[in-house]
Write an enzyme that holds these catalytic residues in place. Structure first.
Site, PDB file in Angstrom:
ATOM      1  N   ARG A 138      46.575  28.308  50.603  1.00 32.64           N
ATOM      2  CA  ARG A 138      46.294  26.962  51.139  1.00 32.64           C
ATOM      3  C   ARG A 138      44.802  26.675  51.262  1.00 32.64           C
ATOM      4  O   ARG A 138      44.354  25.566  51.000  1.00 32.64           O
ATOM      5  CB  ARG A 138      46.926  26.833  52.527  1.00 32.64           C
ATOM      6  N   HIS A 175      47.721  30.753  44.937  1.00 34.08           N
ATOM      7  CA  HIS A 175      48.458  29.735  45.699  1.00 34.08           C
ATOM      8  C   HIS A 175      47.898  29.430  47.083  1.00 34.08           C
ATOM      9  O   HIS A 175      48.349  28.510  47.749  1.00 34.08           O
ATOM     10  CB  HIS A 175      49.921  30.176  45.877  1.00 34.08           C
ATOM     11  N   GLU A 229      47.844  31.951  57.930  1.00 35.36           N
ATOM     12  CA  GLU A 229      48.460  33.271  58.082  1.00 35.36           C
ATOM     13  C   GLU A 229      47.784  34.139  59.144  1.00 35.36           C
ATOM     14  O   GLU A 229      48.454  34.918  59.828  1.00 35.36           O
ATOM     15  CB  GLU A 229      48.456  34.005  56.730  1.00 35.36           C
ATOM     16  N   GLU A 256      54.898  44.972  58.534  1.00 34.38           N
ATOM     17  CA  GLU A 256      53.566  44.640  58.017  1.00 34.38           C
ATOM     18  C   GLU A 256      52.710  44.056  59.145  1.00 34.38           C
ATOM     19  O   GLU A 256      52.153  42.960  59.064  1.00 34.38           O
ATOM     20  CB  GLU A 256      53.605  43.687  56.814  1.00 34.38           C
ATOM     21  N   HIS A 295      52.730  29.036  40.741  1.00 35.51           N
ATOM     22  CA  HIS A 295      53.482  28.828  41.993  1.00 35.51           C
ATOM     23  C   HIS A 295      54.024  27.397  42.036  1.00 35.51           C
ATOM     24  O   HIS A 295      53.368  26.473  41.545  1.00 35.51           O
ATOM     25  CB  HIS A 295      52.517  29.086  43.154  1.00 35.51           C
ATOM     26  N   ASP A 326      53.276  37.186  57.811  1.00 36.33           N
ATOM     27  CA  ASP A 326      52.406  36.154  58.388  1.00 36.33           C
ATOM     28  C   ASP A 326      52.722  34.728  57.963  1.00 36.33           C
ATOM     29  O   ASP A 326      51.853  33.866  57.993  1.00 36.33           O
ATOM     30  CB  ASP A 326      50.955  36.477  58.003  1.00 36.33           C
TER      31      ASP A 326
HETATM   32  C1  UD1 Z   1      54.030  30.133  51.681  1.00 39.87           C
HETATM   33  C2  UD1 Z   1      53.392  30.798  52.898  1.00 39.87           C
HETATM   34  C3  UD1 Z   1      52.288  31.754  52.485  1.00 39.87           C
HETATM   35  C4  UD1 Z   1      52.780  32.726  51.432  1.00 39.87           C
HETATM   36  C5  UD1 Z   1      53.397  31.962  50.278  1.00 39.87           C
HETATM   37  C6  UD1 Z   1      53.983  32.925  49.287  1.00 39.87           C
HETATM   38  C7  UD1 Z   1      53.195  29.543  55.013  1.00 39.87           C
HETATM   39  C8  UD1 Z   1      52.447  28.505  55.752  1.00 39.87           C
HETATM   40  N1  UD1 Z   1      52.782  29.771  53.747  1.00 39.87           N
HETATM   41  O1  UD1 Z   1      53.057  29.280  51.084  1.00 39.87           O
HETATM   42  O2  UD1 Z   1      51.841  32.478  53.605  1.00 39.87           O
HETATM   43  O3  UD1 Z   1      51.693  33.493  50.985  1.00 39.87           O
HETATM   44  O4  UD1 Z   1      54.451  31.119  50.770  1.00 39.87           O
HETATM   45  O5  UD1 Z   1      54.280  32.315  48.069  1.00 39.87           O
HETATM   46  O6  UD1 Z   1      54.142  30.089  55.504  1.00 39.87           O
HETATM   47  N2  UD1 Z   1      58.181  25.247  46.515  1.00 39.87           N
HETATM   48  C9  UD1 Z   1      59.265  25.013  45.688  1.00 39.87           C
HETATM   49  N3  UD1 Z   1      60.149  26.042  45.481  1.00 39.87           N
HETATM   50  C10 UD1 Z   1      60.000  27.277  46.011  1.00 39.87           C
HETATM   51  C11 UD1 Z   1      58.870  27.509  46.822  1.00 39.87           C
HETATM   52  C12 UD1 Z   1      57.979  26.481  47.079  1.00 39.87           C
HETATM   53  O7  UD1 Z   1      59.441  23.922  45.187  1.00 39.87           O
HETATM   54  O8  UD1 Z   1      60.831  28.155  45.774  1.00 39.87           O
HETATM   55  C13 UD1 Z   1      57.229  24.123  46.785  1.00 39.87           C
HETATM   56  C14 UD1 Z   1      57.858  23.054  47.707  1.00 39.87           C
HETATM   57  O9  UD1 Z   1      57.392  21.790  47.327  1.00 39.87           O
HETATM   58  C15 UD1 Z   1      57.287  23.429  49.070  1.00 39.87           C
HETATM   59  C16 UD1 Z   1      55.891  23.861  48.661  1.00 39.87           C
HETATM   60  O10 UD1 Z   1      56.088  24.598  47.455  1.00 39.87           O
HETATM   61  O11 UD1 Z   1      57.293  22.365  49.984  1.00 39.87           O
HETATM   62  C17 UD1 Z   1      55.137  24.677  49.680  1.00 39.87           C
HETATM   63  O12 UD1 Z   1      55.895  25.757  50.166  1.00 39.87           O
HETATM   64  P1  UD1 Z   1      55.412  26.490  51.536  1.00 39.87           P
HETATM   65  O13 UD1 Z   1      56.303  27.653  51.810  1.00 39.87           O
HETATM   66  O14 UD1 Z   1      55.254  25.494  52.626  1.00 39.87           O
HETATM   67  O15 UD1 Z   1      53.948  26.975  51.179  1.00 39.87           O
HETATM   68  P2  UD1 Z   1      53.458  28.076  50.144  1.00 39.87           P
HETATM   69  O16 UD1 Z   1      52.177  27.584  49.566  1.00 39.87           O
HETATM   70  O17 UD1 Z   1      54.569  28.442  49.244  1.00 39.87           O
HETATM   71  N1  UDP Z   2      55.646  37.684  42.245  1.00 42.84           N
HETATM   72  C1  UDP Z   2      56.807  37.443  41.513  1.00 42.84           C
HETATM   73  N2  UDP Z   2      56.769  36.483  40.520  1.00 42.84           N
HETATM   74  C2  UDP Z   2      55.656  35.778  40.226  1.00 42.84           C
HETATM   75  C3  UDP Z   2      54.481  36.007  40.997  1.00 42.84           C
HETATM   76  C4  UDP Z   2      54.520  36.971  42.001  1.00 42.84           C
HETATM   77  O1  UDP Z   2      57.836  38.071  41.751  1.00 42.84           O
HETATM   78  O2  UDP Z   2      55.696  34.954  39.317  1.00 42.84           O
HETATM   79  C5  UDP Z   2      55.697  38.671  43.347  1.00 42.84           C
HETATM   80  C6  UDP Z   2      54.606  39.719  43.357  1.00 42.84           C
HETATM   81  O3  UDP Z   2      54.999  40.872  42.650  1.00 42.84           O
HETATM   82  C7  UDP Z   2      54.425  40.004  44.846  1.00 42.84           C
HETATM   83  C8  UDP Z   2      54.817  38.703  45.516  1.00 42.84           C
HETATM   84  O4  UDP Z   2      55.511  37.935  44.542  1.00 42.84           O
HETATM   85  O5  UDP Z   2      55.307  41.014  45.313  1.00 42.84           O
HETATM   86  C9  UDP Z   2      53.603  37.956  46.001  1.00 42.84           C
HETATM   87  O6  UDP Z   2      53.964  36.656  46.389  1.00 42.84           O
HETATM   88  P1  UDP Z   2      52.910  35.521  46.638  1.00 42.84           P
HETATM   89  O7  UDP Z   2      51.694  35.793  45.829  1.00 42.84           O
HETATM   90  O8  UDP Z   2      53.634  34.234  46.420  1.00 42.84           O
HETATM   91  O9  UDP Z   2      52.625  35.616  48.187  1.00 42.84           O
HETATM   92  P2  UDP Z   2      51.613  36.496  49.091  1.00 42.84           P
HETATM   93  O10 UDP Z   2      51.848  37.933  48.794  1.00 42.84           O
HETATM   94  O11 UDP Z   2      50.231  36.034  48.794  1.00 42.84           O
HETATM   95  O12 UDP Z   2      52.012  36.129  50.482  1.00 42.84           O
END
Ligand code: UD1
Ligand code: UDP
Length: 377
Positions: free
Chosen positions: A215, A213, A133, A119, A246, A97
């Site tokens: 939104r 994490h 999502e 999923e 995160h 999602d």
């Molecule tokens: C995203 C997904 C969310 C998912 C989550 C898992 C969307 C809208 N959101 O949210 O569904 O649950 O990932 O973690 O698709 N960033 C880094 N390095 C990384 C990852 C993220 O610096 O490796 C920072 C960056 O500044 C980036 C920000 O996080 O711009 C947001 O990342 P984004 O993927 O847009 O949103 P998440 O909150 O990570």
């Molecule tokens: N996870 C990880 N390292 C971390 C935190 C989470 O590998 O420091 C793994 C966790 O085991 C799970 C996945 O990341 O499989 C969940 O990711 P996240 O919570 O970012 O996203 P969501 O599942 O809410 O989309």
């Protein structure tokens, strides 16, 4: 004729849940399988690719610090076009999602490829939670040609939305495939992150693992979450709350500001999957707003408090191993103290429960796809 698969993902959880599927397809000679990562995440995605030893065929490398939904969506759709034109896949697989999921489904549909949704069918029926999502997965569900539903509940949701039964397969969640692949190995492998955790954390204390994490919790929700964690750390001396934070700046800022110097709270960098699984196994309980962690923790017999008002994963709530606490400070504190202080309650919630799969979801997906003829639309 060999069938051409393109598996697309972009964030940490998609990578964890798609990695075992990539491995399963690569073993099968009926398919040519390629991997495209959008790079919606960078560091957190690369941690997973390294652990599962996956080298993507295409990497759009799109992440920008502090990215927004508008730009990211546009970049993914546009970025996938040349990949789809060059490889011309019969099937494009997306997961869950995220913005990658929804945008890749649209791009695949435009290219004429069939879309397979892994999923599929999770719903809260609330547009705003989780945001965005719920709408991402609903749109993807209506674009997709084939739907891999993890549970009976998710299957039923799709049927109610008019998806033909023969296009849906109940498979279990691939996260359990990933977890089973990893959980036994983490005690055997030499992993520098696990060694660091052993040396820097105090496992004579009762350990609570925290992640967050979402939104819809950004802003005030996160402030309340942090205040609750601080109160727990202050109230219970023999506890350590370990929180791999995160990398989203909207999470990093309030968490480090509020909890940087709080007692009994350890803020650490996001962990690679093996170290996270190791730590989850060592923890007594989990407090999270994560989707994936909600699925993994009950499979390891860990009670989970979910910092959301609603969940698309009702199975563990019904089974009594997950409680929804929202972002209400009192509720988070009270439910945590209840678990820490009431042994009977704790034992009831920590019964090993595995509603999300048996570790064979990827085998079922591949077996289903072997029976499907790749006619382009
Ligand atoms: C995203 C997904 C969310 C998912 C989550 C898992 C969307 C809208 N959101 O949210 O569904 O649950 O990932 O973690 O698709 N960033 C880094 N390095 C990384 C990852 C993220 O610096 O490796 C920072 C960056 O500044 C980036 C920000 O996080 O711009 C947001 O990342 P984004 O993927 O847009 O949103 P998440 O909150 O990570
Ligand atoms: N996870 C990880 N390292 C971390 C935190 C989470 O590998 O420091 C793994 C966790 O085991 C799970 C996945 O990341 O499989 C969940 O990711 P996240 O919570 O970012 O996203 P969501 O599942 O809410 O989309």
């Amino acid at each position: 004729m060999l069938i051409k698969n393109l598996i697309v993902f972009g964030t940490r959880p998609e990578a964890i849940k798609m990695a075992p599927l990539v491995k399963e397809f690569l073993k099968n000679q009926s398919f040519i399988t390629k991997v495209c990562v959008t790079g919606q995440h960078r560091e957190m995605l690369d941690q997973v690719l390294d652990f599962f030893d996956i080298e993507p065929d295409y990497d759009l490398n799109l992440m920008k610090k502090g990215q927004n939904l508008f730009g990211l969506t546009a970049d993914i759709i546009t970025g996938l076009r040349p990949v789809l034109e060059e490889f011309q896949p019969d099937f494009v697989y997306v997961h869950g999602d995220t913005t990658t999921t929804m945008s890749a489904s649209i791009a695949a549909f435009y290219s004429g490829a069939k879309v397979c949704h892994v999923e599929a069918g999770l719903r809260t029926f609330n547009k705003k939670a989780p945001f965005p999502e719920e709408i991402n997965r609903t749109i993807t569900g209506h674009i997709a040609d084939f739907h891999f539903a993890p549970t009976q509940e998710s299957f039923d949701n799709l049927i109610r939305e008019g998806i033909p039964e023969k296009h849906i397969e109940i498979t279990g969640n691939t996260v359990i495939d990933a977890l089973m692949h990893s959980v036994d190995r983490v005690d055997e492998i030499v992993d520098s992150e696990i060694e660091t955790l052993k040396n820097t954390l105090d496992f004579t204390k009762r350990t609570i693992l925290v992640t967050g994490h979402r939104r819809e919790n950004h802003g005030e929700g996160f402030i309340r979450i942090c205040e609750a964690l601080k109160e727990i750390g202050d109230a219970v001396k023999e506890v350590q709350l370990v929180y791999p934070v995160h990398l989203n700046p909207k999470v990093q800022e309030p968490v480090y500001e509020t909890l940087g110097n709080a007692s009994n709270i350890k803020l650490i960098k996001p962990l690679a999957y093996p170290a996270f699984v190791w730590l989850m196994n060592k923890a007594e309980m989990v407090i999270t707003d994560s989707g994936g962690v909600q699925e993994e923790a009950p499979s390891l017999g860990k009670p989970v408090l979910v910092m959301r008002d609603t969940t698309e994963r009702p199975e563990a709530v019904k089974a009594g191993t997950v409680i929804l606490v929202g972002t209400n400070k009192e509720k988070i504190v009270n439910e945590t103290l209840h678990l820490l202080n009431d042994q009977d309650h704790f034992t009831k919630m920590s019964k090993l429960h595995n509603p999300y799969g048996d570790g064979n979801a990827c085998k079922r997906i591949v077996a289903f796809m072997e029976k499907v003829t790749p006619v382009k639309s």
